[in-house]
Every structure is written in C-alpha cells, then in structure tokens.
Scaffold this motif. Structure first.
Motif, PDB file in Angstrom:
ATOM      1  N   SER A 145      -5.408   3.171  10.015  1.00  0.00           N
ATOM      2  CA  SER A 145      -5.435   4.251  11.212  1.00  0.00           C
ATOM      3  C   SER A 145      -6.615   4.801  11.244  1.00  0.00           C
ATOM      4  N   PRO A 146      -6.900   5.742  12.250  1.00  0.00           N
ATOM      5  CA  PRO A 146      -8.453   6.271  12.417  1.00  0.00           C
ATOM      6  C   PRO A 146      -8.899   6.640  11.188  1.00  0.00           C
ATOM      7  N   ARG A 147      -9.731   6.187  10.584  1.00  0.00           N
ATOM      8  CA  ARG A 147     -10.604   6.456   9.373  1.00  0.00           C
ATOM      9  C   ARG A 147      -9.982   6.257   8.054  1.00  0.00           C
ATOM     10  N   VAL A 148      -8.573   5.724   8.217  1.00  0.00           N
ATOM     11  CA  VAL A 148      -8.077   5.319   6.964  1.00  0.00           C
ATOM     12  C   VAL A 148      -8.092   3.825   6.819  1.00  0.00           C
ATOM     13  N   TYR A 149      -8.137   3.255   5.776  1.00  0.00           N
ATOM     14  CA  TYR A 149      -8.361   1.760   5.480  1.00  0.00           C
ATOM     15  C   TYR A 149      -7.266   1.619   4.552  1.00  0.00           C
ATOM     16  N   LYS A 150      -6.716   0.223   4.464  1.00  0.00           N
ATOM     17  CA  LYS A 150      -6.122  -0.250   3.762  1.00  0.00           C
ATOM     18  C   LYS A 150      -7.017  -1.132   2.581  1.00  0.00           C
ATOM     19  N   VAL A 151      -7.027  -0.767   1.200  1.00  0.00           N
ATOM     20  CA  VAL A 151      -7.938  -1.194   0.353  1.00  0.00           C
ATOM     21  C   VAL A 151      -7.375  -2.029  -0.697  1.00  0.00           C
ATOM     22  N   ARG A 152      -8.049  -2.698  -1.446  1.00  0.00           N
ATOM     23  CA  ARG A 152      -7.785  -3.259  -2.606  1.00  0.00           C
ATOM     24  C   ARG A 152      -8.819  -3.073  -3.871  1.00  0.00           C
ATOM     25  N   VAL A 153      -8.175  -2.563  -4.985  1.00  0.00           N
ATOM     26  CA  VAL A 153      -9.210  -2.433  -6.048  1.00  0.00           C
ATOM     27  C   VAL A 153      -8.851  -3.459  -6.896  1.00  0.00           C
ATOM     28  N   ASP A 154      -9.778  -4.359  -7.813  1.00  0.00           N
ATOM     29  CA  ASP A 154      -9.550  -5.284  -8.688  1.00  0.00           C
ATOM     30  C   ASP A 154      -9.916  -4.597  -9.975  1.00  0.00           C
ATOM     31  N   MET A 155      -8.883  -4.572 -10.777  1.00  0.00           N
ATOM     32  CA  MET A 155      -9.052  -3.886 -12.309  1.00  0.00           C
ATOM     33  C   MET A 155      -9.007  -4.805 -13.351  1.00  0.00           C
ATOM     34  N   VAL A 156      -9.749  -4.828 -14.362  1.00  0.00           N
ATOM     35  CA  VAL A 156      -9.657  -5.807 -15.470  1.00  0.00           C
ATOM     36  C   VAL A 156      -8.771  -4.833 -16.535  1.00  0.00           C
ATOM     37  N   VAL A 157      -7.510  -5.522 -16.721  1.00  0.00           N
ATOM     38  CA  VAL A 157      -6.793  -4.497 -17.887  1.00  0.00           C
ATOM     39  C   VAL A 157      -7.060  -4.929 -19.187  1.00  0.00           C
ATOM     40  N   HIS A 158      -7.575  -4.333 -19.859  1.00  0.00           N
ATOM     41  CA  HIS A 158      -8.015  -4.573 -21.573  1.00  0.00           C
ATOM     42  C   HIS A 158      -6.703  -4.407 -22.372  1.00  0.00           C
ATOM     43  N   PRO A 199       0.896  -1.142   0.006  1.00  0.00           N
ATOM     44  CA  PRO A 199      -0.091  -0.014  -0.072  1.00  0.00           C
ATOM     45  C   PRO A 199       0.850   1.444   0.024  1.00  0.00           C
ATOM     46  N   LYS A 200       2.001   1.112   0.370  1.00  0.00           N
ATOM     47  CA  LYS A 200       2.972   2.271   0.566  1.00  0.00           C
ATOM     48  C   LYS A 200       3.558   2.248  -0.554  1.00  0.00           C
ATOM     49  N   GLY A 201       3.402   2.887  -1.806  1.00  0.00           N
ATOM     50  CA  GLY A 201       4.319   3.162  -2.941  1.00  0.00           C
ATOM     51  C   GLY A 201       3.925   2.060  -4.131  1.00  0.00           C
ATOM     52  N   HIS A 213      -4.683  -6.574  -9.039  1.00  0.00           N
ATOM     53  CA  HIS A 213      -5.173  -6.218  -7.542  1.00  0.00           C
ATOM     54  C   HIS A 213      -4.167  -5.334  -7.010  1.00  0.00           C
ATOM     55  N   PHE A 214      -4.648  -3.971  -6.859  1.00  0.00           N
ATOM     56  CA  PHE A 214      -3.823  -2.958  -6.311  1.00  0.00           C
ATOM     57  C   PHE A 214      -4.345  -2.723  -5.072  1.00  0.00           C
ATOM     58  N   TYR A 215      -3.451  -2.419  -4.181  1.00  0.00           N
ATOM     59  CA  TYR A 215      -3.507  -1.906  -2.643  1.00  0.00           C
ATOM     60  C   TYR A 215      -3.135  -0.754  -2.592  1.00  0.00           C
ATOM     61  N   HIS A 216      -3.877  -0.102  -1.440  1.00  0.00           N
ATOM     62  CA  HIS A 216      -3.690   1.326  -1.580  1.00  0.00           C
ATOM     63  C   HIS A 216      -4.327   1.853   0.094  1.00  0.00           C
ATOM     64  N   TRP A 217      -4.022   2.889   0.549  1.00  0.00           N
ATOM     65  CA  TRP A 217      -4.542   3.422   1.806  1.00  0.00           C
ATOM     66  C   TRP A 217      -5.531   4.405   1.196  1.00  0.00           C
ATOM     67  N   ALA A 218      -6.805   4.486   1.904  1.00  0.00           N
ATOM     68  CA  ALA A 218      -7.691   5.439   1.507  1.00  0.00           C
ATOM     69  C   ALA A 218      -8.641   5.808   2.641  1.00  0.00           C
ATOM     70  N   PRO A 219      -8.998   6.889   2.683  1.00  0.00           N
ATOM     71  CA  PRO A 219      -9.885   7.559   3.598  1.00  0.00           C
ATOM     72  C   PRO A 219     -11.229   6.805   3.515  1.00  0.00           C
ATOM     73  N   GLU A 220     -11.974   6.678   4.854  1.00  0.00           N
ATOM     74  CA  GLU A 220     -13.246   5.876   4.594  1.00  0.00           C
ATOM     75  C   GLU A 220     -14.508   6.645   3.611  1.00  0.00           C
ATOM     76  N   ASP A 221     -14.213   7.986   3.654  1.00  0.00           N
ATOM     77  CA  ASP A 221     -15.437   8.517   3.040  1.00  0.00           C
ATOM     78  C   ASP A 221     -15.149   8.489   1.415  1.00  0.00           C
ATOM     79  N   ASP A 222     -13.887   7.844   0.994  1.00  0.00           N
ATOM     80  CA  ASP A 222     -13.546   7.630  -0.576  1.00  0.00           C
ATOM     81  C   ASP A 222     -12.718   6.478  -0.707  1.00  0.00           C
TER      82      ASP A 222
END
Ligand SMILES: C[S@@+](CC[C@H](N)C(=O)[O-])C[C@H]1O[C@@H](n2cnc3c(N)ncnc32)[C@H](O)[C@@H]1O
Length: 281
Positions: free
Chosen positions: A268-281, A206-208, A227-236
């Motif tokens: 961390s408070p209100r920040v999540y580690k997230v995963r997005v799944d993207m099909v790459v055409h 997630p970092k980088g 499958h791309f991992y990132h940190w993101a705020p809970e409202d987006d």
C-alpha cells in the motif's frame, strides 16, 4: 487502430470517464485460457460490462473478467472476486518461468506479481537441501524450487483444502512428485509431527507469520536459514521483522542473525511486503 482498451471504450463510456479506466490489471492463465482481475473505480461501475468486453476484445485469451470487490481477508487470504463477464468456470493454468500452476483465484491465493520473488528464492537454494515452505498455497514456490533443482526435497504445508488440492495437481503437472510433498493442515499441528529439521524454512504469510515463529524456528536446523515475510514502512524496511525473529529465537534458546533483506512488492502507499533472511544458530 482499436488496439487499446481505452480506444475500444470510446463512444461506449463517457469521454470524461475514460482516464479512470484502469491501465493495469492482473491476467492469470495462459494463451489457451486466462482470467483478468480488475479493480473497477466507483465512477465506472455503470460501465463495468463495457470495460470487461474491451479487455476481452484486446486479450483474446481472457475467458472471464473478475472484479476485485474486497481486499484479501481471512485465514485463506482470499478476496471477493465477482464475475463481471464471461465463463463461470474461472480455473486456469498459469504459466511462468517454465512452471505451470493450476488454480482458481476465487478459492485460492495466488499472485502473478510474486514470480520474481519465486525465482529469487529458487536461486538461493543449494543442491541437496531439505526445504520447508509453510503457508504454501497452490505450491508455486515449492514447484519453482523443485523445477530448478533435481537434488532437493521440498515439504509444503497449506491449510486451505482447495489450495492443497491444486498443490497436489501442480506437483504432478510439473513432474516433481519425487521431490515435493504437499501436506494439508495447520502448520502448528503438522510441523511437530514431521519430527525433522530443514536447511531452509520459508514463511510467506506477511499477515500474521510472526505468530508462528516459535514453530518455524524449531524447524530450522542449527545454521539453517529462515525466510520471514512481513509488511514494513519504507523508512524502516527490515527493523521490525528482524527484531521479531531475533526475539522468537532467543525465547527458544537460539540465536538469529540477519543476513539479508529484500523488498518484495509494494503493498500500500509507502508500505512494502519484505523478506528478511535470518541464519538461525
Ligand atoms: C499469502 S498466501 C501465500 C500462498 C503461497 N505461498 C503463494 O506464494 O502463493 C498464505 C497461505 O497460507 C495459508 N495459511 C494460513 N494460515 C495457515 C496455517 N496456520 N497453516 C497452514 N497454512 C496456512 C493460507 O490458506 C494461504 O494459502
């Protein structure tokens, strides 16, 4: 009954400090030997040895207690873990979902809290797939996939030599040498040298990870999944991650399509580690 850590600490730690004793911490290992990793609050530092002794009294398999003295840092994503009590040798074999992972948390990244995510990824893999795990650590994801599927190949790239050494051992320990290939090196150098593409590419950094999207996209076969991992705020949760992949794909003359997202863990408070799944055409 002296079965909880706080009960063990009565009369050893001042009464008013007992509520500060952490109620949860990580235990890595198995019945035959484990290490506990705990965050000691400032007000308890004078009593850290007593806290460690209480943990070992309640969890008889814990041979060493380590204090988290920093956040994760650096290229290898390690934190400073100081031995409070017990065995200097902090290597363990962690068991989860029928897999065994040998590792030393002082020299390699490993998170017990990501076992559900490993299972989720292994469930998504289809028989016959070629999978690439970038930033693979001691290879818990690669092993978990290979344990569940006999007809897959998994290539796992890791830059930390200690983590790679454990990955090689873990592949043998779990009897998946025929389908997992751990490679030591920087993904930026290793990926182009593989001269192939994959059905599924994972980027669990997630970092980088976004700085390696150009490399990752070139490794996905047309119609494959990233499958791309990132940190993101809970409202987006998925907006920025999605945008980063879409833009990187466009720069490579490809098109990326969002097909799913998941909250992996609270970072961390209100920040999540997230995963997005993207099909790459
Ligand atoms: C967050 S950890 C995840 C490890 C593993 N996937 C897991 O789930 O336990 C990220 C890993 O990426 C490795 N790493 C960082 N930069 C790298 C690079 N350029 N090439 C290969 N590995 C890298 C680090 O050493 C670290 O072990």
């Amino acid at each position: 009954m002296r079965n909880t850590i706080r009960q063990h600490l009565k009369e050893k730690v001042p009464e008013d400090l007992l509520p500060s004793v952490p109620s949860s911490f990580d235990i890595l290992g198995s019945r035959s030997g484990a290490v506990a990793v705990i965050e000691i609050p400032d007000e308890l530092t004078l009593y850290e040895k007593e806290v460690a002794a209480a943990i070992q009294a309640v969890h008889r398999n814990v041979k060493s207690v380590l204090s988290k003295d920093s956040g994760r840092d650096g290229e290898y994503r390690l934190r400073s873990l100081r031995l409070i009590s017990g065995d200097l040798d902090t290597e363990v074999i962690h068991k989860e979902s029928g897999c065994s992972f040998k590792l030393d948390p002082r020299v390699t990244y490993f998170s017990t809290r990501e076992s559900t995510e490993r299972e989720r990824i292994a469930e998504m893999v289809r028989p016959g797939e070629d999978v690439l795990v970038m930033f693979s650590g001691v290879s818990p994801i690669a092993v978990c996939i290979a344990k569940k599927h006999s007809a897959v190949t998994v290539t796992a790239i890791e830059i930390n030599p200690e983590a790679h050494g454990y990955a090689v051992e873990n592949v043998k320990l779990n009897k998946v040498t025929d389908r997992v290939k751990p490679i030591l090196g920087d993904v930026r150098d290793v990926c182009p040298s593989l001269n192939t593409v994959f059905d599924r590419v994972l980027m669990p950094l997630p970092k980088g990870a976004h700085m390696f999207l150009d490399v990752a996209i070139s490794m996905v076969r047309p119609g494959g999944v990233l499958h791309f991992y990132h940190w993101a705020p809970e409202d987006d949760l998925y907006g920025e991650a999605q945008r980063l992949v879409v833009e990187a794909a466009a720069e490579a003359g490809r098109r990326a399509e969002f097909v799913g997202g998941v909250k992996v863990s609270l970072y961390s408070p209100r920040v999540y580690k997230v995963r997005v799944d993207m099909v790459v055409h």
